[in-house]
Design a protein around this motif. Structure first.
Motif, short mmCIF file in Angstrom:
data_model
loop_
_atom_site.label_atom_id
_atom_site.label_comp_id
_atom_site.label_asym_id
_atom_site.label_seq_id
_atom_site.Cartn_x
_atom_site.Cartn_y
_atom_site.Cartn_z
N THR A 1 0.83 -1.21 0.00
CA THR A 1 0.00 0.00 0.00
C THR A 1 0.86 1.26 0.00
O THR A 1 0.40 2.33 -0.41
CB THR A 1 -0.93 0.05 1.23
OG1 THR A 1 -0.14 0.04 2.40
CG2 THR A 1 -1.89 -1.11 1.24
N ARG B 1 -4.15 4.72 12.97
CA ARG B 1 -3.75 6.12 13.13
C ARG B 1 -3.10 6.71 11.88
O ARG B 1 -3.37 7.85 11.49
CB ARG B 1 -2.81 6.23 14.34
CG ARG B 1 -2.54 7.66 14.79
CD ARG B 1 -1.12 8.09 14.51
NE ARG B 1 -0.16 7.12 14.98
CZ ARG B 1 1.05 7.02 14.48
NH1 ARG B 1 1.44 7.80 13.49
NH2 ARG B 1 1.90 6.11 14.94
N MET C 1 -3.44 5.82 8.67
CA MET C 1 -4.43 6.03 7.61
C MET C 1 -5.32 7.22 7.95
O MET C 1 -5.64 8.04 7.09
CB MET C 1 -5.27 4.77 7.43
CG MET C 1 -6.22 4.83 6.27
SD MET C 1 -5.39 5.06 4.69
CE MET C 1 -5.07 3.40 4.22
N THR D 1 -3.74 10.47 7.08
CA THR D 1 -3.82 10.75 5.65
C THR D 1 -5.24 11.19 5.26
O THR D 1 -5.42 12.17 4.53
CB THR D 1 -3.43 9.50 4.83
OG1 THR D 1 -2.14 9.08 5.24
CG2 THR D 1 -3.42 9.79 3.35
N SER E 1 -5.61 4.29 18.10
CA SER E 1 -4.27 4.83 18.36
C SER E 1 -3.98 4.82 19.85
O SER E 1 -4.85 5.15 20.66
CB SER E 1 -4.18 6.28 17.85
OG SER E 1 -2.97 6.87 18.27
N SER E 2 -2.73 4.46 20.16
CA SER E 2 -2.31 4.56 21.56
C SER E 2 -1.54 5.85 21.79
O SER E 2 -1.17 6.15 22.93
CB SER E 2 -1.42 3.35 21.92
OG SER E 2 -0.26 3.35 21.10
N THR E 3 -1.27 6.59 20.72
CA THR E 3 -0.42 7.79 20.87
C THR E 3 -1.16 9.11 20.68
O THR E 3 -0.71 10.13 21.20
CB THR E 3 0.74 7.75 19.84
OG1 THR E 3 0.19 7.71 18.53
CG2 THR E 3 1.65 6.56 20.07
N GLY F 1 -2.15 -2.03 8.95
CA GLY F 1 -1.74 -2.36 10.32
C GLY F 1 -2.95 -2.68 11.18
O GLY F 1 -3.00 -3.71 11.87
N1 LIG Z 1 -2.31 2.95 -0.71
C1 LIG Z 1 -3.06 4.01 -0.47
O1 LIG Z 1 -3.89 4.39 -1.30
C2 LIG Z 1 -2.95 4.77 0.79
C3 LIG Z 1 -3.96 5.69 1.06
C4 LIG Z 1 -3.87 6.38 2.25
C5 LIG Z 1 -2.80 6.18 3.10
N2 LIG Z 1 -1.84 5.29 2.82
C6 LIG Z 1 -0.71 5.04 3.72
O2 LIG Z 1 -0.77 3.71 4.19
C7 LIG Z 1 -0.16 3.63 5.49
C8 LIG Z 1 -1.14 2.98 6.46
O3 LIG Z 1 -0.71 1.72 6.78
P1 LIG Z 1 -0.08 1.34 8.21
O4 LIG Z 1 -0.26 -0.14 8.33
O5 LIG Z 1 1.29 1.93 8.29
O6 LIG Z 1 -0.94 2.17 9.22
P2 LIG Z 1 -2.38 2.07 9.91
O7 LIG Z 1 -2.87 0.69 10.08
O8 LIG Z 1 -3.28 3.06 9.26
O9 LIG Z 1 -1.94 2.71 11.30
C9 LIG Z 1 -1.10 2.03 12.19
C10 LIG Z 1 -1.32 2.64 13.55
O10 LIG Z 1 -2.69 2.44 13.95
C11 LIG Z 1 -2.76 2.15 15.32
N3 LIG Z 1 -3.15 0.77 15.48
C12 LIG Z 1 -3.00 -0.26 14.61
N4 LIG Z 1 -3.49 -1.40 15.13
C13 LIG Z 1 -3.97 -1.08 16.34
C14 LIG Z 1 -4.59 -1.82 17.37
N5 LIG Z 1 -4.81 -3.16 17.23
N6 LIG Z 1 -4.96 -1.18 18.50
C15 LIG Z 1 -4.72 0.16 18.64
N7 LIG Z 1 -4.13 0.92 17.70
C16 LIG Z 1 -3.76 0.29 16.58
C17 LIG Z 1 -1.35 2.38 15.87
O11 LIG Z 1 -1.29 3.77 16.16
P3 LIG Z 1 -0.35 4.38 17.35
O12 LIG Z 1 1.05 4.24 16.85
O13 LIG Z 1 -0.82 5.78 17.48
O14 LIG Z 1 -0.63 3.54 18.57
C18 LIG Z 1 -0.49 2.04 14.67
O15 LIG Z 1 0.80 2.61 14.73
C19 LIG Z 1 0.12 5.06 5.91
O16 LIG Z 1 1.48 5.34 5.74
C20 LIG Z 1 -0.72 5.88 4.97
O17 LIG Z 1 -0.21 7.15 4.74
C21 LIG Z 1 -1.91 4.56 1.67
#
Ligand SMILES: NC(=O)c1ccc[n+]([C@@H]2O[C@H](COP(=O)([O-])OP(=O)(O)OC[C@H]3O[C@@H](n4cnc5c(N)ncnc54)[C@H](OP(=O)(O)O)[C@@H]3O)[C@@H](O)[C@H]2O)c1
Length: 188
Positions: free
Chosen positions: A16, A50, A52, A55, A88-90, A127
């Motif tokens: 992604t 957090r 996503m 973004t 998010s925890s942060t 995530g």
């Molecule tokens: N491909 C696309 O079209 C597209 C579109 C938009 C965005 N993106 C990008 O894709 C990435 C998103 O993927 P990702 O996997 O890195 O991030 P994500 O799943 O969106 O965020 C991860 C964060 O969510 C929180 N989290 C996840 N699981 C949790 C749980 N079980 N309990 C509590 N909090 C939880 C934590 O936040 P805390 O660290 O705060 O605890 C963790 O660091 C971003 O970089 C985004 O910019 C891609």
């Protein structure tokens, strides 16, 4: 009972975001965006990790005027009309209207949310979605595969997961993007 849908825009090799943190290649063109809007119209609640969330927050203040394409105006309206749960925890707080913060992913709470909801629920990014997929809570996966190989980055689907899938729908777009809609049959 509402469906929980994992929706992701990914490279052909299943990322992604690439290893440099870029996902410019995932930006939908007008045709894909219009289709995406149609799919999102039935969504009542977004569950966001957090990153996503950070973004997608763009859409809270994005223009809905004539200075942006119609598909973007429409998506901003769709997005603002839906409820959001941010995991998010942060983060200290989410100040946006129709959004609330959860400190941890509680499968039972999400099960209850699905039971109570009248409109579908989507989950992203990968995530957070990993928790729901692993817990067997995801009913459908909607993947938009882009005609690009990026070689590394954030996997759309978590390592170690085994899922049997049934193809419900597919569509190809002029840009070379392919949409795949799967129902999850069972996980092991
Ligand atoms: N491909 C696309 O079209 C597209 C579109 C938009 C965005 N993106 C990008 O894709 C990435 C998103 O993927 P990702 O996997 O890195 O991030 P994500 O799943 O969106 O965020 C991860 C964060 O969510 C929180 N989290 C996840 N699981 C949790 C749980 N079980 N309990 C509590 N909090 C939880 C934590 O936040 P805390 O660290 O705060 O605890 C963790 O660091 C971003 O970089 C985004 O910019 C891609």
């Amino acid at each position: 009972m509402a469906k929980l849908i994992y929706s992701a825009i990914a490279s052909l090799d299943g990322f992604t975001v690439d290893a440099d943190g870029n996902f410019d290649w995932a930006a939908p063109d007008e045709e894909v965006h219009a289709f995406f809007n149609d799919r999102e119209r039935s969504v009542g609640t977004y569950l966001y990790g957090r990153r996503m969330w950070e973004t997608m927050l763009y859409w809270e203040t994005a223009s809905t005027g004539d200075d942006v394409p119609a598909v973007e105006r429409e998506y901003a309206r769709i997005w603002r009309a839906a409820d959001k749960v941010v995991y998010s925890s942060t983060l200290d707080a989410v100040s946006t209207s129709r959004a609330r913060l959860e400190r941890k992913f509680d499968p039972e709470a999400v099960r209850q949310l699905k039971e109570a909801a009248e409109q579908d629920i989507t989950i992203g990014g990968p995530g957070l979605a990993a928790s729901a997929l692993t817990a067997g809570l995801v009913d459908e996966c909607h993947l938009f595969l882009n005609p690009v190989v990026v070689g590394g980055g954030t996997h759309a689907l978590p390592a170690g997961l085994h899922l049997e899938l049934e193809l419900l729908d597919e569509r190809r777009f002029g840009s070379g993007v392919v949409y795949l809609r799967y129902r999850t049959a069972r996980s092991t």
